[in-house]
Every structure is written in structure tokens, then in C-alpha cells.
Design a protein around this motif. Sequence first.
Motif, PDB file in Angstrom:
ATOM      1  N   ASP A   1      40.314  46.105  28.055  1.00 26.67           N
ATOM      2  CA  ASP A   1      40.108  44.687  28.313  1.00 26.67           C
ATOM      3  C   ASP A   1      38.622  44.336  28.287  1.00 26.67           C
ATOM      4  OD1 ASP A   1      40.773  41.935  29.431  1.00 26.67           O
ATOM      5  OD2 ASP A   1      39.578  42.762  31.071  1.00 26.67           O
ATOM      6  N   VAL A   2      37.822  45.123  28.943  1.00 27.68           N
ATOM      7  CA  VAL A   2      36.378  44.857  29.000  1.00 27.68           C
ATOM      8  C   VAL A   2      35.791  44.873  27.590  1.00 27.68           C
ATOM      9  CG1 VAL A   2      34.148  45.794  29.776  1.00 27.68           C
ATOM     10  CG2 VAL A   2      36.088  45.683  31.358  1.00 27.68           C
ATOM     11  N   ARG A   3      36.124  45.891  26.821  1.00 31.18           N
ATOM     12  CA  ARG A   3      35.583  45.997  25.462  1.00 31.18           C
ATOM     13  C   ARG A   3      36.119  44.890  24.551  1.00 31.18           C
ATOM     14  NH1 ARG A   3      37.098  51.546  25.413  1.00 31.18           N
ATOM     15  NH2 ARG A   3      38.239  51.068  23.530  1.00 31.18           N
ATOM     16  N   TRP A   4      37.410  44.586  24.663  1.00 35.15           N
ATOM     17  CA  TRP A   4      38.029  43.555  23.823  1.00 35.15           C
ATOM     18  C   TRP A   4      37.376  42.204  24.068  1.00 35.15           C
ATOM     19  CZ3 TRP A   4      40.755  38.983  24.241  1.00 35.15           C
ATOM     20  CH2 TRP A   4      41.574  38.620  23.174  1.00 35.15           C
ATOM     21  N   ARG A   5      37.235  41.836  25.333  1.00 37.02           N
ATOM     22  CA  ARG A   5      36.636  40.528  25.655  1.00 37.02           C
ATOM     23  C   ARG A   5      35.160  40.490  25.283  1.00 37.02           C
ATOM     24  NH1 ARG A   5      37.022  38.678  30.940  1.00 37.02           N
ATOM     25  NH2 ARG A   5      37.417  40.705  31.826  1.00 37.02           N
TER      26      ARG A   5
END
Length: 184
Positions: free
Chosen positions: A61-65
Motif C-alpha cells: 500500500d505504501v509503495r503503491w500510493r
Amino acid sequence: MDSELARDRALDAAETLFYGRGVQSVGMDDIRSASGVSLKRLYQLFPAKEQLVEAYLRRRDVRWRQRLAEHVDRHTDPFERILAVFDWLRDWFGEPGFRGCAWINAYGELGATSPRVVAQVRAHKRAFKAYLAGLVADAGLPAPLAGQLYLLAEGATVTAGTEGTAEPAEHAAHAAGLLLDAHR
């Protein structure tokens, strides 16, 4: 191997295997083999597979956002920033190994049995919707438009994952453009 390195290796292996094959088809032995982290160490880091799935989703999630925001931040015009979301989706859908939304995939496999997974899925979706709401607000557009854009993006993601093509991003971008034009 120190804890941080072992954790990173385990999460790298989990991401590759869970996203590529599905959560339920991957066992902790598979993670051990792919990561080079002993089974004993894996269970010290993640006492249950569910905790490994939760950590994988949180990290993804952190990397995707972050990747999405970096792409959108290349644009200054508020309307272009909204449409850039759909450009980014097209690029993501076209990546080798794209298998749809990791959160929807995990929810489909574990949503009925894992409150931890459900919490991660809902947190990711809320954050994405809030991001779109921020873009809509920055453009001075009506707040309900964010929900419509969210549904376009989510629908495109699911469709791209099932059809194996980036084309749904183009359709969603076109629909988003029509919505924006209607509110200008």
C-alpha cells in the motif's frame, strides 16, 4: 541475518508469491524457499501467515500510493492531475505480471475469514478514495465527483485484472474526462 534484512526478504518473497499465485496457494515453506529465511526465523517475525499477509499488504500500500502520487505530482493543472491517475493506472495495468488489485485479490481469498486482511483492504481503499477526494477538492469540483472517479478507477482495475489488458484504463480515463468536462 539481522531482523530487518530477514523481514525484507520474507516480505519480498511474500509479495512475489502472494501476488503471483494467490495467498492460499502459498505456504510458509514456499516463503522460506524463496526468501532464504529459515522457517524458525519466519515464525519469529510473523507468528502466523495472516500476519505476513497483513504486512505484505501494508507495505505494498505504501509503495503503491507513493508511485501514484509521484506520477500525479508531475502535473500542475488540477484537472490534469485527476486524469493523470488514469494514465498511471494504464501504466500499472501494462506492467509485466499485473494480476489486478492485490487488495481485492486478498479480500476475495480471505475476506470472509481474516479481519486483519479486511482491515488492510479497507484502509487501502479509503486512502485511495481520500486521495481522489483531495484532487477533486484542489480542482474546485463537487465532492461527490470523487466517489464517481473512485468507482471508475476501481472498476477499471478489476476489469484489467480479469481481462489481462490495460484498455480499461483508457475507457475509465475517457469517462473521467467527460465527468470533468460536465463540471467545468
